[in-house]
Design an enzyme around this catalytic site. Structure first.
Site, PDB file in Angstrom:
ATOM      1  N   GLY A 138       0.820  -1.212   0.000  1.00  0.00           N
ATOM      2  CA  GLY A 138       0.000   0.000   0.000  1.00  0.00           C
ATOM      3  C   GLY A 138       0.854   1.263   0.000  1.00  0.00           C
ATOM      4  O   GLY A 138       1.954   1.286   0.540  1.00  0.00           O
ATOM      5  N   ARG A 150       1.176  -5.698  -5.015  1.00  0.00           N
ATOM      6  CA  ARG A 150       1.157  -6.603  -3.868  1.00  0.00           C
ATOM      7  C   ARG A 150       1.620  -8.027  -4.205  1.00  0.00           C
ATOM      8  O   ARG A 150       1.408  -8.940  -3.420  1.00  0.00           O
ATOM      9  CB  ARG A 150      -0.243  -6.635  -3.255  1.00  0.00           C
ATOM     10  CG  ARG A 150      -0.653  -5.343  -2.558  1.00  0.00           C
ATOM     11  CD  ARG A 150      -1.799  -5.558  -1.604  1.00  0.00           C
ATOM     12  NE  ARG A 150      -2.241  -4.329  -0.964  1.00  0.00           N
ATOM     13  CZ  ARG A 150      -1.696  -3.823   0.144  1.00  0.00           C
ATOM     14  NH1 ARG A 150      -0.691  -4.433   0.723  1.00  0.00           N
ATOM     15  NH2 ARG A 150      -2.171  -2.698   0.668  1.00  0.00           N
ATOM     16  N   ASP A 168       5.665  -7.942   5.636  1.00  0.00           N
ATOM     17  CA  ASP A 168       5.753  -9.084   4.714  1.00  0.00           C
ATOM     18  C   ASP A 168       6.831  -8.866   3.660  1.00  0.00           C
ATOM     19  O   ASP A 168       7.617  -9.764   3.369  1.00  0.00           O
ATOM     20  CB  ASP A 168       4.413  -9.287   3.980  1.00  0.00           C
ATOM     21  CG  ASP A 168       3.448 -10.087   4.833  1.00  0.00           C
ATOM     22  OD1 ASP A 168       3.893 -10.665   5.846  1.00  0.00           O
ATOM     23  OD2 ASP A 168       2.247 -10.112   4.490  1.00  0.00           O
ATOM     24  N   LYS A 200       8.179   0.599   5.582  1.00  0.00           N
ATOM     25  CA  LYS A 200       7.039   1.400   5.128  1.00  0.00           C
ATOM     26  C   LYS A 200       5.724   0.834   5.630  1.00  0.00           C
ATOM     27  O   LYS A 200       5.595  -0.377   5.715  1.00  0.00           O
ATOM     28  CB  LYS A 200       7.039   1.382   3.587  1.00  0.00           C
ATOM     29  CG  LYS A 200       5.840   1.965   2.938  1.00  0.00           C
ATOM     30  CD  LYS A 200       5.185   1.017   1.925  1.00  0.00           C
ATOM     31  CE  LYS A 200       4.415  -0.095   2.569  1.00  0.00           C
ATOM     32  NZ  LYS A 200       3.515  -0.839   1.677  1.00  0.00           N
ATOM     33  N   THR A 201       4.781   1.608   5.960  1.00  0.00           N
ATOM     34  CA  THR A 201       3.349   1.319   6.060  1.00  0.00           C
ATOM     35  C   THR A 201       2.666   2.373   6.937  1.00  0.00           C
ATOM     36  O   THR A 201       3.163   2.696   8.019  1.00  0.00           O
ATOM     37  CB  THR A 201       2.974  -0.073   6.600  1.00  0.00           C
ATOM     38  OG1 THR A 201       1.553  -0.158   6.667  1.00  0.00           O
ATOM     39  CG2 THR A 201       3.536  -0.422   7.969  1.00  0.00           C
ATOM     40  N   ASP A 216       0.084   1.855   8.418  1.00  0.00           N
ATOM     41  CA  ASP A 216      -0.559   1.133   9.526  1.00  0.00           C
ATOM     42  C   ASP A 216       0.265   1.211  10.821  1.00  0.00           C
ATOM     43  O   ASP A 216      -0.273   0.964  11.900  1.00  0.00           O
ATOM     44  CB  ASP A 216      -0.770  -0.342   9.165  1.00  0.00           C
ATOM     45  CG  ASP A 216      -1.852  -0.523   8.116  1.00  0.00           C
ATOM     46  OD1 ASP A 216      -2.389   0.493   7.646  1.00  0.00           O
ATOM     47  OD2 ASP A 216      -2.156  -1.679   7.777  1.00  0.00           O
TER      48      ASP A 216
HETATM   49  P1  FBP Z   1       0.564  -1.974   3.604  1.00  0.00           P
HETATM   50  O1  FBP Z   1       0.535  -2.876   4.800  1.00  0.00           O
HETATM   51  O2  FBP Z   1       0.969  -2.648   2.372  1.00  0.00           O
HETATM   52  O3  FBP Z   1       1.381  -0.751   3.873  1.00  0.00           O
HETATM   53  O4  FBP Z   1      -0.925  -1.451   3.327  1.00  0.00           O
HETATM   54  C1  FBP Z   1      -1.768  -1.141   4.401  1.00  0.00           C
HETATM   55  C2  FBP Z   1      -3.057  -0.525   3.936  1.00  0.00           C
HETATM   56  O5  FBP Z   1      -2.899   0.853   3.668  1.00  0.00           O
HETATM   57  C3  FBP Z   1      -4.123  -0.772   5.001  1.00  0.00           C
HETATM   58  O6  FBP Z   1      -4.241   0.276   5.888  1.00  0.00           O
HETATM   59  C4  FBP Z   1      -5.357  -1.042   4.170  1.00  0.00           C
HETATM   60  O7  FBP Z   1      -6.169  -1.953   4.828  1.00  0.00           O
HETATM   61  C5  FBP Z   1      -4.826  -1.643   2.921  1.00  0.00           C
HETATM   62  O8  FBP Z   1      -3.536  -1.139   2.751  1.00  0.00           O
HETATM   63  C6  FBP Z   1      -5.653  -1.358   1.701  1.00  0.00           C
HETATM   64  O9  FBP Z   1      -5.111  -2.053   0.625  1.00  0.00           O
HETATM   65  P2  FBP Z   1      -5.426  -1.763  -0.899  1.00  0.00           P
HETATM   66  O10 FBP Z   1      -4.585  -0.610  -1.300  1.00  0.00           O
HETATM   67  O11 FBP Z   1      -4.975  -3.005  -1.586  1.00  0.00           O
HETATM   68  O12 FBP Z   1      -6.879  -1.458  -1.023  1.00  0.00           O
END
Ligand code: FBP
Length: 553
Positions: free
Chosen positions: A81, A145, A176, A202-203, A205
């Site tokens: 993400g 992803r 991951d 990165k994230t 979250d």
């Molecule tokens: P990452 O763990 O890859 O950083 O992504 C987290 C996130 O932003 C979450 O907060 C959210 O649930 C998810 O990605 C949404 O994913 P997508 O972009 O595939 O809709």
């Protein structure tokens, strides 16, 4: 089309590096730290990573650069993400690489890890990079992803690396992706490819953190963006005095984002998934807890309020997880087609009633119809319920409404309850990075190149002491294996970076816990306002409350 004045101004913002990286490339040397061990399962992790396990942690310091001169051809990917600051990681990497030797090359592989497999890339140049400095988004090369984890994929990566003469690969990703970076590093070392692999944390979250990584990048900007809007909604609620706002915020699993937003805005309610799991709370208990706040405020004449709901909440509710597992079972294999062929929702409901246990049916029965149907209609390619799509802000608004109706009938509640629901997620993932994320990300990228230049592999770029001014930040590297343990994934024992959930005995949660009873009844809203990029450091450079509380002595 002309770009905005802010974007123009941000192009020329000079990100702050840690003091120890500011003296120019020729003045950066390595200080060796202690050898490392994995956080758990040491023997197993050591056996799985014979070439990269147990290496020393390192920091950089001022001193003569002793790295061996070598032409570097580095590949970089963005994984997962979006998170504000990703562009600056690449800019920092590029600047350090070119400052070391202008013949060094940076290749950006497009669309995430699959770009490396498909050999879809772009060579970075000054003009290209300059369009992305201090901007949000991952559009510089895109993200994806696809997981890089199988031997067949690694074999292709080795071929691509050979074709370009890659000396290193930088993977910018979450837990991951960095787990996979460690596995790839081990593979590259075991096969003597000479290709180093470095990760960057990165994230938005915020769940990639531990004693070494104080925060993942993007968390600062995303939570500030959500908090700005939550604060605006609080002010609207306090002005109109007629709505309860149920606001879901991103965070696939952990509730760090919700907690940080609560610390910044002091809403009446903020649910924390980790607490719900620890207390084994039911949906009904959570709804009662929110209804108590609505009632207490109603009794004061305040028929308005704000509740923050973390995206991952329902997975933490034990009875709900059980329900999801039963639904997945109920529709396994052929049974999906049988279910889909039933002509009406009433027929489908009867099928569900027959298939679920009594306890799960009781949970299912209290859900709003829209959510009941969502659980059965929107499935992932494996036929599983897509928990992240559940509109939990609507779910709780509805459950609380039902509770209040019961209380009204019993004569204990006399207030009014009108709700509005919101979901803030994508709004924050590509925001212009705050000064903190601009500086932190640039430093992570710059530092990643120093790790490459000094020959490290299987390391995560690490910048710490982050609640101090950037001058005092500490740059270095940490073997990724140090953060790993063995976990059960898809029926197999796998080495993975341990995901950081909200710690219920940590300072951020404790602060929230100590204050929430007051916030639930009184109006203690805070209005943090928009991210500021120019002005006094205390307004523009301060990072999150989470980090400040964690670092408080
Ligand atoms: P990452 O763990 O890859 O950083 O992504 C987290 C996130 O932003 C979450 O907060 C959210 O649930 C998810 O990605 C949404 O994913 P997508 O972009 O595939 O809709």
């Amino acid at each position: 089309m002309a770009i905005s004045n802010l974007q123009k101004a941000r192009y020329s913002y000079n990100p702050k590096l840690p003091g120890m990286l500011r003296n120019g490339i020729s003045e950066i040397c390595v200080k060796d730290g202690a050898p490392t061990e994995s956080v758990a399962d040491q023997e197993k992790i050591k056996a799985l990573f014979p070439n990269t396990y147990g290496k020393n942690e390192i920091t950089f310091q001022k001193g003569a650069n002793t790295s061996a001169p070598k032409k570097q051809v580095v590949g970089v990917i963005l994984s997962g993400g979006q998170a504000p600051g990703g562009h600056n990681v690449i800019c920092g990497l590029y600047d350090a690489l070119k400052a070391t030797d202008k013949d060094n090359v940076l290749l950006g592989f497009k669309g995430g890890p699959s770009g490396l497999i498909d050999d879809d890339y772009i060579e970075m140049t000054d003009d290209f990079i300059d369009q992305y400095r201090n901007t949000g988004g991952f559009d510089i090369i895109g993200s994806g992803r696809t997981k890089l984890e199988t031997t067949a994929q690694f074999e292709v990566v080795v071929e691509v690396a050979k074709k370009h003469g890659l000396t290193a690969i930088v993977i910018i990703g979450g837990d991951d992706s960095n787990t996979n970076a460690a596995v790839l590093a081990e593979y590259m070392a075991a096969h003597n490819t000479g290709v180093q692999v470095i990760g960057c944390p990165k994230t938005i979250d915020g769940d990639l953190k531990n004693e070494d990584i104080e925060t993942s990048f993007g968390f600062d900007t995303a939570t500030k963006t959500y908090s700005e809007v939550i604060g605006n909604i609080e002010r609207d609620a306090n002005s109109a005095k007629k709505y309860w706002h149920f606001i879901k915020v991103m965070g696939r699993s952990a509730s760090h984002v919700a907690l940080e937003c609560a610390l910044q805005t002091q809403p009446n309610i903020c649910l924390i998934g980790e607490e719900v799991a620890a207390k084994k709370q039911s949906l009904s208990e959570i709804a009662d807890q929110i209804a108590d706040s609505v009632e207490a405020r109603g009794n004061r004449g305040d028929n308005f309020g704000v509740a923050i709901i973390p995206e991952g909440i329902v997975e933490f509710v034990p009875e709900f997880s059980k329900l999801i597992a039963e639904i997945n079972e109920l529709l396994a294999g052929e049974k999906t087609a049988e279910f889909n062929a039933l002509p009406t929702w009433a027929d489908k409901y009867a099928f569900i009633e027959k298939g679920l246990t009594k306890e799960s049916m009781a949970v299912f029965a209290i859900l709003p119809v829209g959510i009941q149907q969502q659980l059965f209609l929107e499935r992932d390619p494996h036929g599983n319920v897509q928990v992240s799509l559940i509109e939990s802000e609507k779910l709780f608004a509805e459950l609380v409404k039902n509770k209040l109706a019961e209380r009204k009938a019993a004569g204990t509640y006399k207030g009014k309850f009108s709700t509005l629901t919101h979901f803030f997620g994508y709004e924050g993932r590509c925001a212009f990075p705050s000064n903190f994320d601009s500086d932190y990300c640039y430093s992570l990228g710059y530092n990643a190149f120093m790790l490459i230049q000094y020959g490290f592999t299987g390391y995560l770029s690490k910048v710490s002491n982050l609640s101090a001014p950037a001058e005092e930040w500490v740059a270095g590297g940490m073997p990724i294996t140090k953060m790993m343990n063995i976990e059960r994934r898809n029926g197999e024992d796998k080495p993975v970076i341990r995901k950081a959930l909200v710690e219920l005995d940590g300072a951020p949660f404790k602060f929230f816990e100590a204050n929430r009873a007051k916030w639930a009844v009184e109006t203690c809203f805070l209005y943090p306002g928009a991210i500021q990029y120019y002005g006094p450091a205390e307004v523009c450079d301060a990072t999150t409350k989470t980090l400040a509380l964690e670092h408080q002595k």
